[in-house]
Motif scaffolding. Structure first.
Motif, PDB file in Angstrom:
ATOM      1  N   GLY A 121      43.997  48.945  41.674  1.00 22.36           N
ATOM      2  CA  GLY A 121      44.113  49.573  40.336  1.00 22.36           C
ATOM      3  C   GLY A 121      43.338  50.785  39.833  1.00 22.36           C
ATOM      4  N   VAL A 154      49.931  51.215  40.776  1.00 19.47           N
ATOM      5  CA  VAL A 154      51.264  50.950  40.366  1.00 19.47           C
ATOM      6  C   VAL A 154      51.847  52.015  39.457  1.00 19.47           C
ATOM      7  N   LEU A 169      44.880  39.102  38.014  1.00 17.40           N
ATOM      8  CA  LEU A 169      44.726  39.756  39.924  1.00 17.40           C
ATOM      9  C   LEU A 169      43.806  38.808  40.292  1.00 17.40           C
TER      10      LEU A 169
HETATM   11  C1  SAM Z   1      42.864  48.208  32.901  1.00 18.13           C
HETATM   12  S1  SAM Z   1      43.506  49.365  33.955  1.00 18.13           S
HETATM   13  C2  SAM Z   1      41.817  49.911  34.945  1.00 18.13           C
HETATM   14  C3  SAM Z   1      41.953  51.232  35.450  1.00 18.13           C
HETATM   15  C4  SAM Z   1      40.757  51.911  36.212  1.00 18.13           C
HETATM   16  N1  SAM Z   1      40.403  50.922  37.220  1.00 18.13           N
HETATM   17  C5  SAM Z   1      39.760  52.237  35.036  1.00 18.13           C
HETATM   18  O1  SAM Z   1      38.564  51.550  35.198  1.00 18.13           O
HETATM   19  O2  SAM Z   1      39.978  53.064  34.300  1.00 18.13           O
HETATM   20  C6  SAM Z   1      44.054  48.228  35.391  1.00 18.13           C
HETATM   21  C7  SAM Z   1      44.928  48.831  36.372  1.00 18.13           C
HETATM   22  O3  SAM Z   1      45.199  48.124  37.504  1.00 18.13           O
HETATM   23  C8  SAM Z   1      46.421  48.629  37.735  1.00 18.13           C
HETATM   24  N2  SAM Z   1      47.081  47.073  38.428  1.00 18.13           N
HETATM   25  C9  SAM Z   1      47.314  45.953  37.954  1.00 18.13           C
HETATM   26  N3  SAM Z   1      47.641  45.155  38.947  1.00 18.13           N
HETATM   27  C10 SAM Z   1      47.876  45.826  40.072  1.00 18.13           C
HETATM   28  C11 SAM Z   1      48.252  45.598  41.404  1.00 18.13           C
HETATM   29  N4  SAM Z   1      48.355  44.366  41.494  1.00 18.13           N
HETATM   30  N5  SAM Z   1      48.258  46.528  42.356  1.00 18.13           N
HETATM   31  C12 SAM Z   1      47.964  47.657  41.936  1.00 18.13           C
HETATM   32  N6  SAM Z   1      47.548  48.086  40.783  1.00 18.13           N
HETATM   33  C13 SAM Z   1      47.602  47.062  39.888  1.00 18.13           C
HETATM   34  C14 SAM Z   1      47.319  48.496  36.610  1.00 18.13           C
HETATM   35  O4  SAM Z   1      48.348  49.524  36.676  1.00 18.13           O
HETATM   36  C15 SAM Z   1      46.353  49.356  35.784  1.00 18.13           C
HETATM   37  O5  SAM Z   1      46.296  50.931  35.978  1.00 18.13           O
END
Ligand code: SAM
Length: 273
Positions: A107, A131, A192
């Motif tokens: 993510g 994603v 997750l």
């Molecule tokens: C709240 S955001 C945080 C993004 C980044 N880590 C930050 O701190 O700015 C959570 C991210 O996780 C991604 N995400 C959620 N579940 C996921 C998965 N199973 N596989 C890949 N990405 C995922 C979402 O698309 C989102 O962009």
């Protein structure tokens, strides 16, 4: 330097009633929802779903368009450093063009932490999974602008990456920064960081490898502490970490800080035996 278990505390949390994931800021992405038709997972116990009962994912299927500059960066960079999530084991040595410790970021959002940490750790191969296509496009722009050689990006579900694309005991580290908290009880199944995901992550970490998690959501932090703490293959880190724990403040974290939210951070090590 963060300590094992709870680490930072800078005030109260403010989005406990949030309906949508905390990442809801960016525009919706296109069809990345998990629907792969595969059955079961003897390895970890996590349900993979089926055509009739698709797996509950930690993200919603969203649409989002790229700016012209993002699209151009995507067209140039994706063939070099990007790939769709699939069901084939990755040959990371070939993909990165070298053998090096492999760290997976789940993510990666807009890639702020990914790019900064890759620059701070040139000896590490960093695999970012997300994603959200516009977020990946922003990371591709940073990779191109700063000529960062040690990042590869995967688009799709990180759980599938862990299940199918990385070998057991192959990761030096896993980073999960600000996973969507899914605060409503009926949505907790979408989180997750379930027991099955901790088991899966632990199985992919090499002995001595590290899991680094940060969240600004108090109740999710309690959940993470409890569920992660119950994973027998993970323990408080009492050896020198093979990767840095210094995180830059991401766009998302910055918002949390400005809202006065508490940031909790966890560092676990995969037991060596
Ligand atoms: C709240 S955001 C945080 C993004 C980044 N880590 C930050 O701190 O700015 C959570 C991210 O996780 C991604 N995400 C959620 N579940 C996921 C998965 N199973 N596989 C890949 N990405 C995922 C979402 O698309 C989102 O962009």
């Amino acid at each position: 330097m963060p300590q094992p278990g709870f680490i930072r505390d800078n005030g109260p949390v403010n989005h406990a009633d949030q309906e949508t994931p905390a990442s809801a800021g960016p525009a919706p992405d296109d069809a990345a929802a998990s629907f792969d038709g595969r059955q079961g997972d003897g390895d970890t116990g996590r349900s993979r779903g089926s055509r009739l009962h698709p797996r509950v994912t930690s993200f919603r299927s969203r649409r989002g368009s790229l700016t012209p500059a993002q699209q151009q960066a995507w067209d140039r960079m994706w063939p070099q450093v990007g790939a769709e999530v699939g069901d084939t084991l990755l040959d990371t040595t070939a993909w990165f063009g070298r053998q090096a410790p492999l760290v997976l970021e789940i993510g990666s959002g807009t890639g702020t932490a990914t790019a900064a940490m890759a620059k701070a750790e040139p000896h590490v191969n960093l695999l970012a999974v997300e994603v959200y296509r516009p977020g990946l496009a922003q990371l591709l722009q940073q990779i191109e602008r700063d000529d960062i050689p040690n990042v590869r990006v995967l688009r799709g579900d990180a759980v599938e990456v862990l299940e199918n694309m990385v070998a057991p005991a192959s990761l030096t580290g896993v980073r999960v920064f600000f996973p969507d908290p899914w605060p409503k009880a009926r949505h907790h199944k979408r989180r997750l960081l379930q027991a099955s995901t901790f088991a899966l992550i632990a199985s992919r970490l090499r002995p001595g490898g590290v899991l680094h998690v940060a969240t600004d959501h108090a109740e999710y932090a309690e959940w993470i502490a409890e569920v992660g703490g119950a994973e027998p293959a993970l323990t408080a880190l009492d050896w020198e970490s093979p990767m840095t724990h210094e995180r830059p403040v991401t766009k998302f974290e910055d918002k949390a800080h400005r809202a006065g939210s508490t940031i909790n951070e966890f560092i676990w090590g995969r037991i060596r035996s």
